[in-house]
Design an enzyme around this catalytic site. Structure first.
Site, PDB file in Angstrom:
ATOM      1  N   GLU A 439       0.847  -1.194   0.000  1.00 41.86           N
ATOM      2  CA  GLU A 439       0.000   0.000   0.000  1.00 41.86           C
ATOM      3  C   GLU A 439       0.878   1.237   0.000  1.00 41.86           C
ATOM      4  OE1 GLU A 439      -3.121   0.071   2.957  1.00 41.86           O
ATOM      5  OE2 GLU A 439      -2.952   2.249   3.180  1.00 41.86           O
ATOM      6  N   GLU A 444      -2.622  11.219   3.418  1.00 44.58           N
ATOM      7  CA  GLU A 444      -3.645  11.007   4.428  1.00 44.58           C
ATOM      8  C   GLU A 444      -3.690  12.264   5.309  1.00 44.58           C
ATOM      9  OE1 GLU A 444      -4.218   6.663   5.925  1.00 44.58           O
ATOM     10  OE2 GLU A 444      -2.061   7.017   5.775  1.00 44.58           O
TER      11      GLU A 444
END
Length: 561
Positions: A439, A444
């Site tokens: 990932e 974020e």
């Protein structure tokens, strides 16, 4: 750094050193030698002052220095990151120099070989011709020339570069038959058989059987198919590694001879140069690092001869100075229209990480008619939950490896909001579970911390709260949520450079990851994801202050290769 920036930095560094050499008479590297030590991690026996640390000796600045305690047997050690061929060591001593010292090299920081020794050191500038190889180089002071300790303005290690690295010779072990003292196959490590160490898949591994193999004696071997001249072995250890082991070779798989021994195994990635012949190669493990058995993500053998099987070809690394736009969405759709189905797959997602939203197939994701796509989180009941939101990905339309991935986004502020622009390994679609597929979180953002964003990697050996990454802020410390910002990741086989508004914020270097965290699992196709989560383990739940509806606005997403 990225390849083109590495070349630029090396040239700039050489030019700077030449300019400094003209002013201070420092010996400098010739074009034939590569500077190996600058900026690398340093360990020392002691430090005289808080400002005279070992890092000062490898920073390329002749105005900063390392100084030791006032005693003999002081040392400074530099970690070159991987095994390197070393042909020169340049020392620029301060007045407190060593009259007696030796220069040593090691592959594992445990077993050392001396490549230079003197008892008549003169101090000043010393340009020493040496001949050796190792990941670590250590300067050991046997005799001070003054009543003080010793002090170095600069320690430069120069050489031709990596030894026994992939590409120097042929990978002989790929796809070959492996055997082992035992193997694990259960819910903790499914099908962790010996062949998994030879498949060039850094997310699969071999492990010994916990029922019979959690003992100090263990081994894994490979049959190269024919006699070979061996130049190196590369081991990528799981945390269950060997501190003491031998590399052994055999002509028949029965009678073994040791060609390398260490009692200081460090785990992670170890590159071991060899000069040996044999058809079979074995790692014979004799002492565990902990209570568990042994496990290897990769066991690679390089050399000539054998009966090699060519691994699948990897795509070429991008030239980040010369890229073409290969995929984009500018989100110019009519107001209220959904995402373009030719580019995006609506992703129902699961409420992982204790998130509290339901991702709806429609309604929460739409064009605003002003050139943006809206992912909207609402406080509304759906399927037993109190919040709805939106998530979409390119899994059904665009999967690729390497390039520049970029999005211009305005993130929402508010407790419990968790917008993200990220990528998942495409083998997740084929059933490989997270985090084995890898990932890449390009962005974020945690809504209650409006001045910081984060970029992170997740893999089997480092994931969740232990992911490899970093947080960062805008240069002026203002709220990131106040406006649009551009996040990007430039990804190739050497690493991933993350940036915010064109400013580099975090670099994930492949060599560093493999040497300090675990396998690099990003050399395959990935797809992109946009989502706005509500709640979850990281941000925690929303509260009465959280604004609803809240919008994540995306101006564009672009991919360059």
């Amino acid at each position: 750094m990225r390849k083109h920036l590495r070349r630029f930095a090396a040239a700039a560094s050489a030019a700077s050193l030449l300019a400094l050499g003209a002013l201070t008479q420092l010996p400098v590297a010739t074009a034939a030698a590569e500077p190996l030590s600058q900026g690398r991690p340093v360990t020392t026996s002691s430090t005289e002052f808080t400002w005279s640390t070992g890092a000062n000796a490898v920073d390329g600045d002749p105005g900063t220095r390392w100084s030791s305690a006032a005693a003999d047997n002081q040392w400074i050690r530099v970690d070159l990151g991987s095994v390197q061929a070393i042909d020169r060591v340049v020392l620029d001593w301060e007045g407190a120099y060593a009259s007696g010292f030796r220069i040593e090299v090691s592959h594992d920081a445990s077993t050392w070989s001396t490549i230079y020794s003197t008892t008549t050191g003169t101090g000043g500038d010393q340009d020493l011709d040496v001949d050796g190889s190792g990941r670590y180089l250590r300067l050991w002071v046997t005799q001070r020339a003054t009543q003080w300790g010793v002090s170095l303005w600069e320690l430069q290690v120069l050489g031709a570069g990596g030894v026994g690295q992939p590409g120097d010779t042929t990978l002989l072990s790929y796809g070959k038959a492996g055997t082992a003292s035992s193997s694990q196959d259960d819910g903790t490590c499914w099908q962790c058989s010996p062949d998994k160490a030879f498949d060039l898949d850094p997310a699969s591994r071999w492990a010994v059987d916990p029922d019979t193999g959690w003992v100090d004696e263990g081994w894994i071997a490979v049959d190269l198919g024919a006699a070979a001249q061996l130049s190196s072995v590369v081991l990528q250890w799981d945390p269950a590694f060997a501190t003491t082991f031998d590399i052994e070779v055999s002509d028949d798989g029965s009678t073994w001879r040791s060609v390398h021994t260490t009692t200081g195994g460090t785990g992670f990635r170890q590159t071991i140069p060899l000069d040996a012949e044999g058809r079979h190669v074995r790692v014979h493990m004799r002492d565990r690092s902990g209570p568990y058995g042994y496990s290897l993500w990769e066991f690679q053998v390089y050399g000539t001869g054998g009966a090699p099987t060519a691994p699948p070809a990897e795509p070429a690394d991008p030239d980040f100075a010369d890229l073409d736009l290969v995929w984009s969405d500018e989100f110019d759709g009519a107001a209220g229209s959904p995402a373009n189905a030719a580019r995006w797959t609506i992703d129902p997602g699961l409420p992982q990480n204790n998130e509290q939203q339901v991702y709806t197939p429609s309604g929460n994701g739409f064009h605003d008619g002003q050139g943006n796509f809206v992912l909207e989180a609402r406080r509304e009941d759906r399927d037993g939950r109190q919040f709805t939101s939106h998530r979409m990905n390119t899994s059904g339309t665009f999967n690729t490896q390497y390039g520049r991935f970029e999005a211009r986004v305005k993130v929402p502020e508010g407790r419990g909001l968790w917008p993200a622009f990220w990528m998942m390994g495409s083998d997740f679609l084929e059933g490989r579970p997270w985090p084995y597929n890898g990932e890449i979180d390009i962005m974020e953002f945690i809504g209650q911390d409006p001045t910081r964003a984060h970029s992170t990697l997740h893999a089997p050996a480092y994931n969740g709260a232990g992911g490899y990454g970093g947080g960062y802020s805008l240069p002026d410390g203002s709220k990131i949520s106040d406006g649009f910002h551009t996040w990007a990741a430039e990804w190739d086989s050497e690493g991933i450079q993350f940036s915010l508004d064109g400013r580099d914020v975090f670099y994930a270097d492949r060599d560093t990851v493999e040497s300090t965290r675990g396998p690099w699992v990003y050399d395959h196709d990935f797809y992109m994801i946009l989502n706005l989560a509500v709640g979850g383990d990281w941000p925690g739940p929303p509260d009465a202050t959280t604004p609803f509806p809240s919008r994540m606005l995306v101006d564009y997403v672009r991919v360059y290769q």
